[in-house]
Design an enzyme around this catalytic site. Structure first.
Site, mmCIF file in Angstrom:
data_model
loop_
_atom_site.group_PDB
_atom_site.id
_atom_site.type_symbol
_atom_site.label_atom_id
_atom_site.label_comp_id
_atom_site.label_asym_id
_atom_site.label_seq_id
_atom_site.Cartn_x
_atom_site.Cartn_y
_atom_site.Cartn_z
ATOM 1 N N ASP A 106 -0.287 -42.259 141.992
ATOM 2 C CA ASP A 106 1.133 -41.744 142.144
ATOM 3 C C ASP A 106 2.060 -42.667 141.304
ATOM 4 O OD1 ASP A 106 3.600 -40.600 142.387
ATOM 5 O OD2 ASP A 106 2.904 -39.522 144.183
ATOM 6 N N GLU B 220 7.178 -36.035 135.241
ATOM 7 C CA GLU B 220 6.029 -35.227 134.813
ATOM 8 C C GLU B 220 4.686 -35.923 135.101
ATOM 9 O OE1 GLU B 220 4.130 -32.003 134.019
ATOM 10 O OE2 GLU B 220 6.174 -31.896 133.185
ATOM 11 N N ARG C 109 5.227 -42.248 140.403
ATOM 12 C CA ARG C 109 6.666 -41.797 140.494
ATOM 13 C C ARG C 109 7.705 -42.826 141.295
ATOM 14 N NH1 ARG C 109 5.745 -35.815 143.195
ATOM 15 N NH2 ARG C 109 4.197 -37.101 144.235
ATOM 16 N N ARG D 253 15.290 -30.856 148.691
ATOM 17 C CA ARG D 253 13.929 -30.796 148.035
ATOM 18 C C ARG D 253 14.050 -32.037 146.974
ATOM 19 N NH1 ARG D 253 8.617 -30.574 147.920
ATOM 20 N NH2 ARG D 253 7.713 -30.189 145.737
ATOM 21 N N VAL D 254 12.969 -32.876 146.933
ATOM 22 C CA VAL D 254 13.036 -33.673 145.876
ATOM 23 C C VAL D 254 11.840 -33.358 144.958
ATOM 24 C CG1 VAL D 254 12.891 -36.003 145.151
ATOM 25 C CG2 VAL D 254 14.158 -35.713 147.044
ATOM 26 N N GLN E 296 6.287 -24.394 145.026
ATOM 27 C CA GLN E 296 7.342 -25.058 145.754
ATOM 28 C C GLN E 296 8.748 -25.262 145.380
ATOM 29 O OE1 GLN E 296 5.282 -28.856 145.836
ATOM 30 N NE2 GLN E 296 4.481 -28.316 148.044
#
EC number: 3.5.4.25
Length: 197
Positions: A127, A93, A129, A50-51, A71
């Site tokens: 997004d 975050e 990230r 999981r990332v 999750q």
């Protein structure tokens, strides 16, 4: 993006005992990432993974506005059941905009904006990230292939673009509740997440 390994320790949890490994961003030492591992992750077979991007509100404060905390817990549970796996906990975050900007975005959402509109009104992308720190982390552990728990095809594509072999995308849907229905609808409709209605 370069991160360096700092140290490891045991982390007992309700889901079993993980090993916790700390990494620091060499360009921005305030960015500290954590990797949780269980079992022998250096085997040649693909590892359950999981990332997970940091979500203080969901992971630590039990917010129902998102599905992040559910999750994370589900990933820890699945790994403990399998006895082998890895969670990359990345300090990104609010889809990369930071905690205070996330609070600003939540304020806009309280007034009717969806998550994408709120980010854009604050001058950010939907997004923000960045997953480049994963490459040196994976190399540190000698991990070659992932069975990735995610509903986000963009995440799969981002990892693939980094040369990371995602051999399987495993649906990871959990934590739906009346408070995050619009959030999940936006994830599916505007960000392309693979979610059931």
């Amino acid at each position: 993006m370069t991160v360096k390994f700092i140290e490891s320790c045991k982390l007992p949890t309700p889901f079993g005992i993980f090993d916790m490994h700390g990494f620091q961003d060499e360009q921005d030492p305030t960015k500290e990432h954590v990797v949780l591992t269980m079992g022998d992750i250096k085997l040649d077979e693909p590892v359950l993974a999981r990332v997970h991007s940091e979500c203080l509100t969901g992971d630590g404060l039990f917010s129902l506005r998102c599905d992040c905390g559910a999750q994370l817990q589900a990933a820890m549970h699945k790994i403990s059941q399998e006895g082998r796996g890895v969670i990359f906990y990345l300090r990104q975050e609010g889809r990369g905009i930071g905690l205070l900007n996330k609070i600003r975005a939540y304020h806009l959402q309280d007034a009717g904006a969806d998550t994408v509109e709120a980010n854009e009104r604050l001058g950010f992308g939907a997004d923000m990230r960045d997953y480049r720190m994963l490459r040196p982390m994976l190399d540190h552990f000698g991990i070659r292939q992932l069975r990735l728990m995610t509903n986000n095809p963009r995440k799969v594509n981002a990892l693939t673009d980094l040369g990371i072999d995602v051999v399987e995308r495993m649906p990871h849907e959990t934590g739906r509740n009346p408070h995050n229905a619009d959030y999940l609808r936006t994830k599916k409709g505007k960000l392309g997440h693979l979610l059931d209605e």
